[in-house]
Scaffold this active site. Structure first.
Site, PDB file in Angstrom:
ATOM      1  N   HIS A  47     -21.684   9.085   7.603  1.00  0.00           N
ATOM      2  CA  HIS A  47     -21.907   9.710   8.913  1.00  0.00           C
ATOM      3  C   HIS A  47     -22.691   8.738   9.790  1.00  0.00           C
ATOM      4  O   HIS A  47     -23.495   7.938   9.286  1.00  0.00           O
ATOM      5  CB  HIS A  47     -22.703  11.002   8.754  1.00  0.00           C
ATOM      6  CG  HIS A  47     -21.937  12.104   8.108  1.00  0.00           C
ATOM      7  ND1 HIS A  47     -22.347  13.409   8.213  1.00  0.00           N
ATOM      8  CD2 HIS A  47     -20.807  12.120   7.364  1.00  0.00           C
ATOM      9  CE1 HIS A  47     -21.500  14.189   7.551  1.00  0.00           C
ATOM     10  NE2 HIS A  47     -20.556  13.410   7.023  1.00  0.00           N
ATOM     11  N   GLU A  49     -25.266   9.085  11.630  1.00  0.00           N
ATOM     12  CA  GLU A  49     -26.714   9.160  11.469  1.00  0.00           C
ATOM     13  C   GLU A  49     -27.185   8.389  10.243  1.00  0.00           C
ATOM     14  O   GLU A  49     -28.156   7.635  10.296  1.00  0.00           O
ATOM     15  CB  GLU A  49     -27.184  10.622  11.331  1.00  0.00           C
ATOM     16  CG  GLU A  49     -26.843  11.515  12.486  1.00  0.00           C
ATOM     17  CD  GLU A  49     -25.550  12.292  12.267  1.00  0.00           C
ATOM     18  OE1 GLU A  49     -24.517  11.680  11.911  1.00  0.00           O
ATOM     19  OE2 GLU A  49     -25.567  13.521  12.456  1.00  0.00           O
ATOM     20  N   CYS A  77     -25.585  17.414  10.537  1.00  0.00           N
ATOM     21  CA  CYS A  77     -25.251  18.323   9.451  1.00  0.00           C
ATOM     22  C   CYS A  77     -26.458  18.443   8.512  1.00  0.00           C
ATOM     23  O   CYS A  77     -27.436  17.699   8.644  1.00  0.00           O
ATOM     24  CB  CYS A  77     -24.018  17.802   8.699  1.00  0.00           C
ATOM     25  SG  CYS A  77     -24.359  16.354   7.668  1.00  0.00           S
ATOM     26  N   CYS A  80     -27.444  15.074   6.840  1.00  0.00           N
ATOM     27  CA  CYS A  80     -28.101  14.142   7.760  1.00  0.00           C
ATOM     28  C   CYS A  80     -29.487  14.638   8.157  1.00  0.00           C
ATOM     29  O   CYS A  80     -30.419  13.843   8.278  1.00  0.00           O
ATOM     30  CB  CYS A  80     -27.223  13.909   8.987  1.00  0.00           C
ATOM     31  SG  CYS A  80     -25.706  13.003   8.601  1.00  0.00           S
TER      32      CYS A  80
END
Length: 143
Positions: A47, A49, A77, A80
């Site tokens: 991801h 992040e 999410c 993260c």
């Protein structure tokens, strides 16, 4: 947030879900930026992040990103959000909310749990319209 939106657009052009993230240091300089790479890396944890956190930690030579801020185009999410807590990021600025998969103000709300190690300041809705438009367009084209 403009830089994070550029990362999100670049991710979309690569066929990735258009999410971009930027980590800014205490002096206002960009330490790291990334767009989603889950498809390219064949890695469900790639991801934006997490990629930005990893790069910023490498740049600073520290697992703690104290006094650093994260700008991301979509509400993080739960995975993260937990990494954000572990990294001790000072603030999160995010664009679009994610009622289905978010972990900050939706879903499990990671930072509200008593076992959460660190609670960053959270500023939602920054660049929300453009971030949401990128996501809607991306998924509409794939359906």
């Amino acid at each position: 947030m403009d830089h994070a939106l550029r990362e999100a657009r670049a991710a979309a052009e690569r066929g990735e879900v258009p999410i971009g993230a930027v980590i800014v240091g205490p002096d206002g300089t960009i330490l790291a930026s990334a767009g989603n790479r889950t498809e390219a890396d064949r890695d469900p944890t790639a991801h934006a992040e997490l990629l930005a956190i990893r790069a910023a930690a490498a740049t600073l030579g520290s697992a703690r990103l104290i006094d650093c801020d994260l700008h991301v185009t979509l509400e993080p999410c739960p995975m993260c959000a937990q990494a954000i807590s572990f990294a001790r990021l000072r603030r999160i600025y995010y664009g679009a909310s994610d009622p289905k998969g978010g972990g900050v103000e939706h879903g499990p709300r990671i930072f509200t749990h008593p076992t959460c190690h660190h609670r960053p300041e959270v500023y939602p809705g920054i660049g929300e319209q453009e971030a949401a438009h990128l996501l809607r367009t991306f998924f509409k084209e794939r359906r």
